[in-house]
Design an enzyme around this catalytic site. Structure first.
Site, short mmCIF file in Angstrom:
data_model
loop_
_atom_site.label_atom_id
_atom_site.label_comp_id
_atom_site.label_asym_id
_atom_site.label_seq_id
_atom_site.Cartn_x
_atom_site.Cartn_y
_atom_site.Cartn_z
N GLY A 148 -8.44 8.97 9.15
CA GLY A 148 -8.97 9.20 10.54
C GLY A 148 -9.62 9.86 10.73
O GLY A 148 -9.65 10.63 12.57
N GLY A 181 -11.15 7.44 6.09
CA GLY A 181 -12.09 8.47 6.09
C GLY A 181 -13.68 8.03 6.55
O GLY A 181 -14.53 8.81 7.32
N ASN A 240 -8.98 1.55 9.36
CA ASN A 240 -8.57 1.66 10.62
C ASN A 240 -8.96 2.02 12.16
O ASN A 240 -9.61 1.37 13.17
CB ASN A 240 -7.05 1.37 10.53
CG ASN A 240 -6.09 1.33 11.54
OD1 ASN A 240 -5.76 0.23 12.17
ND2 ASN A 240 -5.90 2.61 12.19
N LYS A 268 1.03 -1.22 0.15
CA LYS A 268 -0.14 -0.16 -0.42
C LYS A 268 0.96 1.22 -0.27
O LYS A 268 1.62 1.43 1.18
CB LYS A 268 -1.01 -0.07 1.18
CG LYS A 268 -1.74 1.26 1.32
CD LYS A 268 -2.41 1.43 2.61
CE LYS A 268 -3.45 2.24 2.37
NZ LYS A 268 -3.49 3.39 3.85
#
EC number: 2.8.1.10
Length: 257
Positions: free
Chosen positions: A159, A186, A207, A98
């Site tokens: 986040g 997001g 996450n 990633k």
């Protein structure tokens, strides 16, 4: 028939990808990862403390069978990202990466120029590159042309939990590129994940939305259900939006007429 999807030579069934940061502790992380049903978990290579062994190591708490997706988080130049991706491969995390090249410390928006530069190098070196990018269709097309195996546009800043701020651009990206589109960053709650899938995303990566929830394990279950529900809705095909009402029952043949 299983509803599978693939990136490069890798095939998956779950369309939810999860991260490993911000959890209160490793046991909670482990339970949440298992509850998510995800097959892919992303790990920040630069934040791995290789001096820790056994139960002190983050990697020891990742459920067996999950595919590691090393990421280049905290890299602010193409050169840093390239070195970090190479380190991940040296640590036997595989060819998937990633790719993140951050352009602004406050918003964590990507440096598009550096991202494309790093992608070209890593593709030539045999990596299967999944770039974290903005929601610009032109950039997404350039990343596809650079050889990326997928594109991962943000739904909102990392986040932030703001949800999908520009679903229209995300939809245009899905119509523009031929490679898989994964919405990354997001997402705040299960309805955000469902919307991403309803738009046509191949998968969703998150996450913070899980890790910082009041109950991470329960939120992981909710996100799993949201992704699955959104995918089914996309496959089923929603009805067109109309300005005026359309009666569910026919108006002809009514009793008393």
């Amino acid at each position: 028939m299983a509803d599978t999807w693939s990136i490069g030579a890798h095939a998956f069934t779950s369309r939810l990808l999860v991260g490993t940061g911000k959890y209160p502790d490793f046991p909670t992380m482990q339970r949440a990862l298992a509850a998510s049903g995800a097959e892919v978990v992303t790990v920040a290579v630069r934040r791995l403390d290789l001096s820790k062994k056994g139960e002190e190591s983050l990697l020891a708490w990742i459920p067996k069978g999950m595919k590691l997706l090393p990421n280049t988080a905290a890299c602010f130049t193409a050169e840093e990202a390239i070195r970090t991706a190479r380190l991940g491969r040296e640590l036997e995390m595989g060819d998937l990466v990633k790719l993140e090249v951050i352009g602004d410390r406050r918003t964590l928006f990507p440096d598009v120029e550096g991202l494309i530069q790093a992608a070209k190098v890593l593709v030539k070196e045999g990596f299967t590159v999944l770039p974290y990018t903005n929601d610009d269709p032109v950039t997404a097309k350039k990343l596809e042309d650079a050889g990326c195996a997928a594109v991962m546009p943000l739904g909102a800043p990392i986040g932030s939990g703001l949800g999908l701020r520009n679903p229209y651009n995300l939809r245009i990206i899905m119509e523009t590129v031929q490679v898989p589109v994964l919405v990354d960053a997001g997402v705040g709650t299960a309805s955000d994940a469902a919307l991403a899938m309803e738009l046509g995303a191949v998968a969703v990566l998150m996450n913070t939305a899980i890790a910082e929830a009041k109950d991470p394990v329960l939120m992981a279950e909710a996100m799993r259900a949201g992704v699955e529900g959104g995918r089914k809705a996309f496959l089923a095909g929603r009805i067109p939006m109309k300005l005026h009402a359309a009666a569910s029952s026919p108006m002809s043949g009514l009793i008393g007429t």
